[in-house]
Design a protein around this motif. Structure first.
Motif, PDB file in Angstrom:
ATOM      1  N   LEU A 118      -4.546  -3.633  -8.095  1.00 23.44           N
ATOM      2  CA  LEU A 118      -4.513  -5.171  -9.203  1.00 23.44           C
ATOM      3  C   LEU A 118      -4.436  -6.446  -8.509  1.00 23.44           C
ATOM      4  O   LEU A 118      -3.706  -7.868  -8.822  1.00 23.44           O
ATOM      5  CB  LEU A 118      -3.159  -5.042  -9.868  1.00 23.44           C
ATOM      6  N   SER A 119      -5.254  -6.430  -7.725  1.00 24.18           N
ATOM      7  CA  SER A 119      -4.999  -7.628  -6.691  1.00 24.18           C
ATOM      8  C   SER A 119      -6.786  -7.780  -6.467  1.00 24.18           C
ATOM      9  O   SER A 119      -7.674  -6.835  -6.245  1.00 24.18           O
ATOM     10  CB  SER A 119      -4.732  -7.705  -5.412  1.00 24.18           C
ATOM     11  N   ALA A 120      -7.024  -9.431  -5.847  1.00 23.71           N
ATOM     12  CA  ALA A 120      -8.276  -9.078  -4.993  1.00 23.71           C
ATOM     13  C   ALA A 120      -8.188 -10.048  -3.687  1.00 23.71           C
ATOM     14  O   ALA A 120      -8.847 -10.340  -3.383  1.00 23.71           O
ATOM     15  CB  ALA A 120      -9.117 -10.216  -6.132  1.00 23.71           C
ATOM     16  N   ALA A 121      -6.741  -9.990  -3.379  1.00 20.26           N
ATOM     17  CA  ALA A 121      -6.345 -10.109  -2.095  1.00 20.26           C
ATOM     18  C   ALA A 121      -7.566 -10.013  -0.412  1.00 20.26           C
ATOM     19  O   ALA A 121      -6.209  -9.082  -0.185  1.00 20.26           O
ATOM     20  CB  ALA A 121      -4.944 -10.312  -1.886  1.00 20.26           C
ATOM     21  N   GLU A 122      -7.951 -10.290  -0.339  1.00 18.63           N
ATOM     22  CA  GLU A 122      -9.304  -9.905   0.307  1.00 18.63           C
ATOM     23  C   GLU A 122      -8.211 -10.021   2.119  1.00 18.63           C
ATOM     24  O   GLU A 122      -8.113 -11.227   2.120  1.00 18.63           O
ATOM     25  CB  GLU A 122     -10.438 -10.356   0.440  1.00 18.63           C
ATOM     26  N   GLY A 123      -8.598  -9.133   2.687  1.00 19.78           N
ATOM     27  CA  GLY A 123      -8.157  -9.794   4.154  1.00 19.78           C
ATOM     28  C   GLY A 123      -6.093  -9.067   4.480  1.00 19.78           C
ATOM     29  O   GLY A 123      -5.964  -9.613   5.016  1.00 19.78           O
ATOM     30  N   ALA A 124      -5.454  -8.477   3.531  1.00 22.64           N
ATOM     31  CA  ALA A 124      -4.527  -7.904   3.782  1.00 22.64           C
ATOM     32  C   ALA A 124      -4.147  -7.214   4.738  1.00 22.64           C
ATOM     33  O   ALA A 124      -3.050  -7.921   5.523  1.00 22.64           O
ATOM     34  CB  ALA A 124      -3.837  -7.585   2.078  1.00 22.64           C
ATOM     35  N   SER A 166      -0.873  -0.533   6.483  1.00 27.02           N
ATOM     36  CA  SER A 166      -1.535  -2.032   6.779  1.00 27.02           C
ATOM     37  C   SER A 166      -1.716  -3.316   6.025  1.00 27.02           C
ATOM     38  O   SER A 166      -0.955  -4.274   5.194  1.00 27.02           O
ATOM     39  CB  SER A 166      -2.339  -2.637   7.573  1.00 27.02           C
ATOM     40  N   ALA A 167      -2.322  -2.968   4.782  1.00 26.49           N
ATOM     41  CA  ALA A 167      -2.569  -3.561   3.451  1.00 26.49           C
ATOM     42  C   ALA A 167      -1.448  -3.735   2.383  1.00 26.49           C
ATOM     43  O   ALA A 167      -1.152  -5.390   2.407  1.00 26.49           O
ATOM     44  CB  ALA A 167      -3.193  -2.797   2.429  1.00 26.49           C
ATOM     45  N   LEU A 168       0.305  -2.767   2.501  1.00 28.03           N
ATOM     46  CA  LEU A 168       1.074  -3.052   1.777  1.00 28.03           C
ATOM     47  C   LEU A 168       2.025  -4.781   2.265  1.00 28.03           C
ATOM     48  O   LEU A 168       2.604  -5.168   2.154  1.00 28.03           O
ATOM     49  CB  LEU A 168       1.886  -2.597   1.721  1.00 28.03           C
ATOM     50  N   LEU A 169       2.145  -3.920   3.594  1.00 24.53           N
ATOM     51  CA  LEU A 169       2.579  -5.472   4.572  1.00 24.53           C
ATOM     52  C   LEU A 169       1.831  -6.701   4.177  1.00 24.53           C
ATOM     53  O   LEU A 169       1.923  -8.033   4.336  1.00 24.53           O
ATOM     54  CB  LEU A 169       2.305  -4.591   6.369  1.00 24.53           C
ATOM     55  N   GLY A 170       0.612  -6.819   4.200  1.00 23.02           N
ATOM     56  CA  GLY A 170       0.098  -7.770   4.306  1.00 23.02           C
ATOM     57  C   GLY A 170       0.207  -8.473   3.115  1.00 23.02           C
ATOM     58  O   GLY A 170       0.439  -9.600   3.042  1.00 23.02           O
ATOM     59  N   GLU A 171      -0.257  -7.451   2.096  1.00 21.93           N
ATOM     60  CA  GLU A 171       0.761  -7.773   0.161  1.00 21.93           C
ATOM     61  C   GLU A 171       1.997  -8.737   0.185  1.00 21.93           C
ATOM     62  O   GLU A 171       2.277  -9.519  -0.511  1.00 21.93           O
ATOM     63  CB  GLU A 171       0.321  -6.790  -0.330  1.00 21.93           C
ATOM     64  N   TRP A 172       2.377  -7.791   1.014  1.00 26.67           N
ATOM     65  CA  TRP A 172       4.484  -8.294   0.565  1.00 26.67           C
ATOM     66  C   TRP A 172       4.292  -9.834   1.223  1.00 26.67           C
ATOM     67  O   TRP A 172       5.116 -10.792   0.678  1.00 26.67           O
ATOM     68  CB  TRP A 172       5.101  -7.388   1.623  1.00 26.67           C
ATOM     69  N   TYR A 173       3.577 -10.001   2.435  1.00 25.41           N
ATOM     70  CA  TYR A 173       3.794 -11.417   3.691  1.00 25.41           C
ATOM     71  C   TYR A 173       3.125 -12.301   2.545  1.00 25.41           C
ATOM     72  O   TYR A 173       3.594 -13.209   2.183  1.00 25.41           O
ATOM     73  CB  TYR A 173       2.865 -10.800   4.828  1.00 25.41           C
ATOM     74  N   LEU A 174       1.724 -11.932   1.723  1.00 20.82           N
ATOM     75  CA  LEU A 174       1.271 -12.625   0.742  1.00 20.82           C
ATOM     76  C   LEU A 174       2.608 -13.094  -0.470  1.00 20.82           C
ATOM     77  O   LEU A 174       2.171 -14.702  -1.097  1.00 20.82           O
ATOM     78  CB  LEU A 174      -0.250 -12.789   0.451  1.00 20.82           C
ATOM     79  N   ARG A 175       3.121 -12.487  -0.538  1.00 21.78           N
ATOM     80  CA  ARG A 175       4.102 -12.533  -1.181  1.00 21.78           C
ATOM     81  C   ARG A 175       5.741 -12.891  -1.386  1.00 21.78           C
ATOM     82  O   ARG A 175       6.765 -12.752  -1.940  1.00 21.78           O
ATOM     83  CB  ARG A 175       4.539 -11.558  -2.789  1.00 21.78           C
ATOM     84  N   LYS A 176       5.609 -13.474   0.305  1.00 27.49           N
ATOM     85  CA  LYS A 176       7.073 -13.727   0.952  1.00 27.49           C
ATOM     86  C   LYS A 176       8.159 -14.912   0.191  1.00 27.49           C
ATOM     87  O   LYS A 176       9.181 -14.884   0.023  1.00 27.49           O
ATOM     88  CB  LYS A 176       7.130 -13.771   1.712  1.00 27.49           C
TER      89      LYS A 176
END
Length: 416
Positions: A93-99, A118-128
């Motif tokens: 449900l995301s278009a956050a490329e490079g997570a 890896s991707a989930l950690l990146g997604e969470w960082y973007l939502r910190k």
């Protein structure tokens, strides 16, 4: 009859869309247009796309939401007046490329790390800096992700771990009852973590009954699709599977959408395969993010009629026992956390019920857990003479590789 003719006309007039979507959101829009004849599918995608934004907005306004696996914990979380926000649905449900690349840089992670983690950690960082900071972590789902939960603590996430147990092979009923009691206490702690008090058992009983009712409707849709497989194509079924675990945060609307689809399927005109023949298939493994794979199956006349994924839609919760015990027993019988040898019988049942001619095994690059299970499954069904193809995909935003699509198309064509 008039309604049927109008639906058939709408199918023929559905607008064309570009062939090469660039990310998950574009694949969803392409599928939405291709299903322009279905009010139910339009509502499904509305629910999916509004799921996380609405949960976050509600959380900011005082309606609690918590990150969770989005597999089987809905009755407990809704009984705590908390919206479950599914960790595993972030990428879909995301278009956050490079997570994933962001996580690899932040944590100095090796390239061989599971692409999902890896991707989930990146997604969470973007939502910190977002408001949803509570996480309910089920320990037996994925060991690398367990380590990932520790990493995101530095961003302010509040992690509550549920120490799960796996149904014992030895020890008999006494050992099983000990595990049920332990797991029920762990689930009670989740309620205390979320609300500061034990769960309201009457609310949870209500939620268990609701889940059983919704899953009965979901199974009816799966059964109706056998007679008209391409009315609801593969990608919408994937989203129906996702929603079966959390209802996209809107249980009443999700149920109304299921009712709409049931009524449509009962009267819908038959949708022909683009190649004149439909090949029934079974999907086994992870719920992929590479939506182009599902489109390739549809384009080649394949129909994914049964899904052996982490969503246990074929099970019924016991409504006659205390609700936390019911949840504990459900988890202990849950096929994903058990031995793959014990899971085989459920796959065989799905193949028999849908008449599948072949199987697509899907796992993520770098996932040893999924890879080992798939090898055991493949060996068993190879000996049974059931054709299969192993797909190793990536937890990524974007189109799948050409090599992956070629394998899918060749496999479906071989079975045609």
């Amino acid at each position: 009859m008039q309604a049927v003719m109008e639906k058939a006309s709408a199918m023929e007039k559905a607008p064309s869309v570009p062939n090469e979507p660039r990310n998950q959101l574009e694949y969803i829009e392409q599928s939405r247009q291709a299903h322009g004849y279905s009010k139910g599918i339009q509502k499904l995608y509305d629910l999916a796309l509004s799921y996380m934004p609405d949960a976050e907005k509600g959380n900011q306004e005082g309606k609690p939401a918590v990150w969770s696996t989005g597999l089987m914990e809905a009755p407990l979380l809704y009984a705590c007046d908390t919206i479950p926000v599914a960790v595993y649905d972030l990428g879909r449900l995301s278009a956050a490329e490079g997570a994933a690349e962001r996580a690899e840089e932040l944590f100095d992670m090796p390239k061989e790390t599971c692409s999902m983690v890896s991707a989930l950690l990146g997604e969470w960082y973007l939502r910190k800096d977002n408001s949803m900071k509570k996480v309910v972590a089920l320990s037996t789902v994925c060991e690398p992700l367990n380590m990932g939960y520790e990493m995101i603590k530095e961003f302010g996430f509040d992690i509550h771990r549920v120490e799960q147990v796996i149904r014992p092979v030895h020890g008999g009923d006494e050992r099983l009852e000990q595990m049920v009691k332990f797991l029920a206490s762990e689930l009670e702690d989740v309620a205390v973590f979320l609300t500061g008090k034990p769960v309201d058992e009457e609310k949870m009983r209500f939620e268990i009954k609701r889940l059983n009712r919704l899953m009965a409707k979901f199974r009816e849709i799966i059964q109706l699709r056998v007679s008209n497989p391409l009315y609801i194509k593969s990608l919408p079924v994937l989203f129906l599977l996702m929603g079966s675990a959390h209802y996209f945060g809107k249980p009443d609307e999700y149920e109304a959408m299921l009712d709409q689809l049931i009524e449509e399927l009962k009267t819908a005109p038959y949708v022909e395969s683009p190649l004149g023949k439909i090949v029934p298939l079974t999907w086994v493994g992870a719920r992929g993010l590479e939506f182009g794979v599902f489109k390739a199956v549809d384009d080649m006349g394949g129909a994914l009629l049964s899904w052996f994924t982490p969503n246990p839609y074929d099970r019924v919760w016991n409504e006659e026992i205390p609700p936390l015990e019911s949840m504990a027993r459900f988890i202990l019988d849950y096929f994903v956390t058990g031995s793959p040898v014990n899971q085989i019988k459920y796959i065989e049942k799905m193949i028999e019920e849908t008449g599948s001619k072949g199987m697509l095994f899907y796992t993520y690059i770098g996932c040893p857990y999924g890879g080992m299970h798939v090898e055991l499954f493949r060996n068993h069904f190879h000996q049974k003479g059931v054709p299969s193809s192993f797909l190793e995909g990536s937890w990524q935003v974007g189109a799948p590789s050409g090599q992956l699509l070629t394998r899918v198309r060749a496999f479906v064509e071989m079975l045609s």
